[in-house]
Scaffold this motif. Structure first.
Motif, PDB file in Angstrom:
ATOM      1  N   SER A 115       0.821  -1.216   0.000  1.00  0.00           N
ATOM      2  CA  SER A 115       0.000   0.000   0.000  1.00  0.00           C
ATOM      3  C   SER A 115       0.853   1.263   0.000  1.00  0.00           C
ATOM      4  O   SER A 115       0.349   2.345  -0.269  1.00  0.00           O
ATOM      5  CB  SER A 115      -0.932   0.009   1.205  1.00  0.00           C
ATOM      6  N   ASP A 116       2.128   1.151   0.340  1.00  0.00           N
ATOM      7  CA  ASP A 116       3.083   2.268   0.274  1.00  0.00           C
ATOM      8  C   ASP A 116       2.571   3.493   1.035  1.00  0.00           C
ATOM      9  O   ASP A 116       2.270   4.537   0.447  1.00  0.00           O
ATOM     10  CB  ASP A 116       3.346   2.622  -1.188  1.00  0.00           C
ATOM     11  N   PRO A 117       2.488   3.423   2.370  1.00  0.00           N
ATOM     12  CA  PRO A 117       1.932   4.546   3.132  1.00  0.00           C
ATOM     13  C   PRO A 117       2.709   5.842   2.978  1.00  0.00           C
ATOM     14  O   PRO A 117       2.119   6.927   2.953  1.00  0.00           O
ATOM     15  CB  PRO A 117       1.951   4.043   4.578  1.00  0.00           C
ATOM     16  N   VAL A 118       4.047   5.774   2.886  1.00  0.00           N
ATOM     17  CA  VAL A 118       4.809   7.002   2.683  1.00  0.00           C
ATOM     18  C   VAL A 118       4.513   7.565   1.296  1.00  0.00           C
ATOM     19  O   VAL A 118       4.359   8.784   1.123  1.00  0.00           O
ATOM     20  CB  VAL A 118       6.316   6.745   2.858  1.00  0.00           C
ATOM     21  N   GLY A 119       4.414   6.696   0.301  1.00  0.00           N
ATOM     22  CA  GLY A 119       4.033   7.139  -1.037  1.00  0.00           C
ATOM     23  C   GLY A 119       2.653   7.764  -1.059  1.00  0.00           C
ATOM     24  O   GLY A 119       2.415   8.749  -1.768  1.00  0.00           O
ATOM     25  N   GLN A 120       1.731   7.221  -0.287  1.00  0.00           N
ATOM     26  CA  GLN A 120       0.396   7.806  -0.206  1.00  0.00           C
ATOM     27  C   GLN A 120       0.461   9.244   0.297  1.00  0.00           C
ATOM     28  O   GLN A 120      -0.215  10.134  -0.237  1.00  0.00           O
ATOM     29  CB  GLN A 120      -0.494   6.972   0.718  1.00  0.00           C
ATOM     30  N   GLU A 121       1.260   9.464   1.331  1.00  0.00           N
ATOM     31  CA  GLU A 121       1.378  10.817   1.861  1.00  0.00           C
ATOM     32  C   GLU A 121       2.023  11.748   0.845  1.00  0.00           C
ATOM     33  O   GLU A 121       1.621  12.914   0.710  1.00  0.00           O
ATOM     34  CB  GLU A 121       2.182  10.799   3.159  1.00  0.00           C
ATOM     35  N   LEU A 122       3.011  11.239   0.104  1.00  0.00           N
ATOM     36  CA  LEU A 122       3.620  12.047  -0.951  1.00  0.00           C
ATOM     37  C   LEU A 122       2.585  12.440  -1.998  1.00  0.00           C
ATOM     38  O   LEU A 122       2.544  13.589  -2.449  1.00  0.00           O
ATOM     39  CB  LEU A 122       4.763  11.272  -1.609  1.00  0.00           C
ATOM     40  N   VAL A 123       1.746  11.500  -2.416  1.00  0.00           N
ATOM     41  CA  VAL A 123       0.734  11.797  -3.429  1.00  0.00           C
ATOM     42  C   VAL A 123      -0.268  12.818  -2.896  1.00  0.00           C
ATOM     43  O   VAL A 123      -0.631  13.780  -3.586  1.00  0.00           O
ATOM     44  CB  VAL A 123       0.020  10.510  -3.874  1.00  0.00           C
ATOM     45  N   ARG A 124      -0.731  12.626  -1.668  1.00  0.00           N
ATOM     46  CA  ARG A 124      -1.676  13.590  -1.081  1.00  0.00           C
ATOM     47  C   ARG A 124      -1.072  14.992  -1.045  1.00  0.00           C
ATOM     48  O   ARG A 124      -1.726  15.971  -1.422  1.00  0.00           O
ATOM     49  CB  ARG A 124      -2.045  13.169   0.343  1.00  0.00           C
ATOM     50  N   ARG A 125       0.147  15.075  -0.573  1.00  0.00           N
ATOM     51  CA  ARG A 125       0.785  16.381  -0.431  1.00  0.00           C
ATOM     52  C   ARG A 125       1.038  17.016  -1.802  1.00  0.00           C
ATOM     53  O   ARG A 125       0.878  18.233  -1.977  1.00  0.00           O
ATOM     54  CB  ARG A 125       2.086  16.214   0.344  1.00  0.00           C
ATOM     55  N   TYR A 126       1.463  16.213  -2.762  1.00  0.00           N
ATOM     56  CA  TYR A 126       1.683  16.743  -4.111  1.00  0.00           C
ATOM     57  C   TYR A 126       0.381  17.281  -4.692  1.00  0.00           C
ATOM     58  O   TYR A 126       0.344  18.388  -5.246  1.00  0.00           O
ATOM     59  CB  TYR A 126       2.262  15.656  -5.019  1.00  0.00           C
ATOM     60  N   LEU A 127      -0.690  16.523  -4.585  1.00  0.00           N
ATOM     61  CA  LEU A 127      -1.972  16.971  -5.140  1.00  0.00           C
ATOM     62  C   LEU A 127      -2.471  18.225  -4.425  1.00  0.00           C
ATOM     63  O   LEU A 127      -3.053  19.118  -5.051  1.00  0.00           O
ATOM     64  CB  LEU A 127      -3.007  15.857  -5.057  1.00  0.00           C
ATOM     65  N   ALA A 128      -2.258  18.316  -3.128  1.00  0.00           N
ATOM     66  CA  ALA A 128      -2.689  19.508  -2.389  1.00  0.00           C
ATOM     67  C   ALA A 128      -2.004  20.757  -2.916  1.00  0.00           C
ATOM     68  O   ALA A 128      -2.587  21.842  -2.928  1.00  0.00           O
ATOM     69  CB  ALA A 128      -2.400  19.338  -0.904  1.00  0.00           C
ATOM     70  N   ALA A 129      -0.762  20.606  -3.382  1.00  0.00           N
ATOM     71  CA  ALA A 129      -0.015  21.756  -3.878  1.00  0.00           C
ATOM     72  C   ALA A 129      -0.177  21.971  -5.365  1.00  0.00           C
ATOM     73  O   ALA A 129      -0.218  23.115  -5.833  1.00  0.00           O
ATOM     74  CB  ALA A 129       1.469  21.593  -3.546  1.00  0.00           C
ATOM     75  N   TYR A 130      -0.267  20.889  -6.155  1.00  0.00           N
ATOM     76  CA  TYR A 130      -0.132  21.010  -7.617  1.00  0.00           C
ATOM     77  C   TYR A 130      -1.245  20.334  -8.413  1.00  0.00           C
ATOM     78  O   TYR A 130      -1.219  20.353  -9.637  1.00  0.00           O
ATOM     79  CB  TYR A 130       1.219  20.423  -8.061  1.00  0.00           C
ATOM     80  N   GLY A 131      -2.225  19.731  -7.747  1.00  0.00           N
ATOM     81  CA  GLY A 131      -3.283  19.038  -8.478  1.00  0.00           C
ATOM     82  C   GLY A 131      -4.243  20.002  -9.149  1.00  0.00           C
ATOM     83  O   GLY A 131      -4.211  21.209  -8.890  1.00  0.00           O
ATOM     84  N   PRO A 132      -5.118  19.481 -10.025  1.00  0.00           N
ATOM     85  CA  PRO A 132      -5.232  18.103 -10.490  1.00  0.00           C
ATOM     86  C   PRO A 132      -4.011  17.692 -11.318  1.00  0.00           C
ATOM     87  O   PRO A 132      -3.429  18.523 -12.019  1.00  0.00           O
ATOM     88  CB  PRO A 132      -6.494  18.107 -11.350  1.00  0.00           C
ATOM     89  N   ALA A 133      -3.659  16.405 -11.245  1.00  0.00           N
ATOM     90  CA  ALA A 133      -2.460  15.953 -11.939  1.00  0.00           C
ATOM     91  C   ALA A 133      -2.581  14.472 -12.265  1.00  0.00           C
ATOM     92  O   ALA A 133      -3.291  13.728 -11.585  1.00  0.00           O
ATOM     93  CB  ALA A 133      -1.226  16.196 -11.078  1.00  0.00           C
ATOM     94  N   ALA A 134      -1.854  14.084 -13.297  1.00  0.00           N
ATOM     95  CA  ALA A 134      -1.800  12.682 -13.697  1.00  0.00           C
ATOM     96  C   ALA A 134      -0.708  11.966 -12.920  1.00  0.00           C
ATOM     97  O   ALA A 134       0.184  12.592 -12.337  1.00  0.00           O
ATOM     98  CB  ALA A 134      -1.524  12.576 -15.196  1.00  0.00           C
ATOM     99  N   THR A 135      -0.761  10.643 -12.904  1.00  0.00           N
ATOM    100  CA  THR A 135       0.298   9.892 -12.232  1.00  0.00           C
ATOM    101  C   THR A 135       1.648  10.178 -12.882  1.00  0.00           C
ATOM    102  O   THR A 135       2.681  10.157 -12.207  1.00  0.00           O
ATOM    103  CB  THR A 135       0.002   8.390 -12.271  1.00  0.00           C
ATOM    104  N   ALA A 136       1.660  10.468 -14.190  1.00  0.00           N
ATOM    105  CA  ALA A 136       2.919  10.822 -14.857  1.00  0.00           C
ATOM    106  C   ALA A 136       3.476  12.127 -14.308  1.00  0.00           C
ATOM    107  O   ALA A 136       4.696  12.316 -14.256  1.00  0.00           O
ATOM    108  CB  ALA A 136       2.709  10.935 -16.363  1.00  0.00           C
ATOM    109  N   ASP A 137       2.596  13.036 -13.885  1.00  0.00           N
ATOM    110  CA  ASP A 137       3.060  14.290 -13.286  1.00  0.00           C
ATOM    111  C   ASP A 137       3.696  14.029 -11.921  1.00  0.00           C
ATOM    112  O   ASP A 137       4.727  14.619 -11.588  1.00  0.00           O
ATOM    113  CB  ASP A 137       1.897  15.270 -13.133  1.00  0.00           C
ATOM    114  N   VAL A 138       3.078  13.144 -11.131  1.00  0.00           N
ATOM    115  CA  VAL A 138       3.648  12.790  -9.832  1.00  0.00           C
ATOM    116  C   VAL A 138       5.030  12.179 -10.021  1.00  0.00           C
ATOM    117  O   VAL A 138       5.973  12.486  -9.287  1.00  0.00           O
ATOM    118  CB  VAL A 138       2.730  11.809  -9.078  1.00  0.00           C
TER     119      VAL A 138
END
Length: 364
Positions: free
Chosen positions: A185-208
């Motif tokens: 489930s990659d919990p640290v990765g989940q937090e990275l995705v949440r934080r990235y989207l909060a700053a730069y979303g909407p975004a594709a997985t390629a953007d992440v």
């Protein structure tokens, strides 16, 4: 935070932005000035010397200014990527080096608590691995196998200083957080995705992936899908976002903003056409500072050093730097005026209020 300057304290802003790209040491100050109302550069310097923010190799193996909390929480998730990125440059030179043994040797050298330059650290272990040369060994040590930070005064406002490296554990007083037991489930990765989207979303997985340098974080994205909303862009790509994230109306006017070199507003995406034309994409990786007009890159900017013979409006002699803006497209009269006004305010910030000299060159 580019549509309207925020009231956030600088530490919270660095956290919200998931760090600022900082390979050019003074650039984060402009990045925060463009985003925060009444930003005082001394506050960021104090955060750096006070060990609340650090300069470290992290996303994409580039130097970022991140909070101490984030480097402790995120570094282990980036370890494999950082090693592979260094090997991508020096695989042949480092072919005979056991990287775990190299890391242990580097820790032994740094056990005395003294910071070292990359060359000093590499030379200290080179007798054991003489074949690779000091550059490959040094880059693997400071950007790959050891969690390191670059110590102030490098990165402090208006100070020039070489790079002195220390272990994260030495500078912050504890080791980085270990990765949780792997269950997919990659919990640290989940937090990275949440934080990235909060700053730069909407975004594709390629953007992440383009922002982080990590391989798409598929386990994290899969685990998060139930709490995310999805959209389709003009090309049909799926975009992810947090359900309560702000999504301004497309007709919202965007004020002129001056961005520093390598700002994440540009480098933080795989699809950069949302902010920069394909014809100008090379500017984003060349370290050009850019000007946003109505939310898109429309000019570059730089600082032209003054000369001692120059005189200001009162006739006083003294060197006066000038912010010079070079348009990439024709400007309307109102656009030119807005760019000049924001450029004058930037000049005042960069000169500690000593002058507001700006020049907008002719449009192409």
């Amino acid at each position: 935070m580019l549509l309207e300057r925020s009231e956030l304290p600088p530490l919270d802003a660095v956290s919200h932005l998931c760090g600022l790209q900082a390979q050019e040491p003074q650039e984060p100050f402009t990045g925060l000035w463009s985003r925060l109302r009444g930003f005082q550069p001394g506050v960021l310097s104090d955060l750096l010397t006070g060990r609340q923010v650090v300069r470290t190799h992290l996303m994409r193996r580039t130097v970022h200014l991140v909070t101490a909390a984030d480097v402790l929480a995120w570094r282990a998730r980036h370890n494999a990527m950082l090693r592979q990125r260094v090997l991508g440059v020096y695989r042949r030179e480092l072919a005979g080096v056991d990287l775990d043994e190299l890391a242990a040797a580097g820790r032994d050298v740094l056990a005395d608590g003294e910071p070292r330059s990359m060359a000093q650290l590499a030379r200290a272990v080179a007798d054991r691995w003489p074949e690779p040369g000091t550059r490959p060994l040094g880059e693997m040590l400071v950007a790959g196998v050891l969690p390191m930070v670059q110590l102030p005064p490098r990165g402090v406002w208006r100070q020039k200083a070489g790079v002195r490296n220390a272990l994260v554990s030495s500078w912050l007083g504890r080791e980085i957080d270990p990765l949780p037991t792997e269950d997919g489930s990659d919990p640290v990765g989940q937090e990275l995705v949440r934080r990235y989207l909060a700053a730069y979303g909407p975004a594709a997985t390629a953007d992440v992936r383009a922002w982080s340098g990590l391989a798409g974080l598929p386990g994290a994205v899969a685990a998060l899908r139930g709490e995310l909303v999805t959209f389709r862009d003009e090309r049909g790509r799926e975009l992810l976002d947090l359900p309560d994230a702000p999504r301004p109306d497309p007709e919202t006017p965007a004020p002129v903003r001056f961005l520093p070199a390598f700002d994440n507003a540009i480098l933080g995406y795989d699809d950069r056409t949302r902010i920069i034309d394909d014809a100008d994409r090379g500017l984003s990786v060349a370290g050009s500072r850019v000007v946003l007009v109505d939310g898109r890159v429309a000019a570059t900017w730089d600082v032209e050093p003054g000369t001692e013979s120059a005189k200001d409006a009162k006739g006083a002699k003294g060197a006066k730097d000038t912010v010079v803006v070079t348009p990439l497209r024709p400007f309307s009269r109102s656009e030119r005026a807005e760019v000049a006004q924001e450029g004058a305010e930037l000049a005042a910030f960069l000169s500690d209020g000593e002058n507001a000299r700006v020049r907008v060159t002719a449009s192409p």
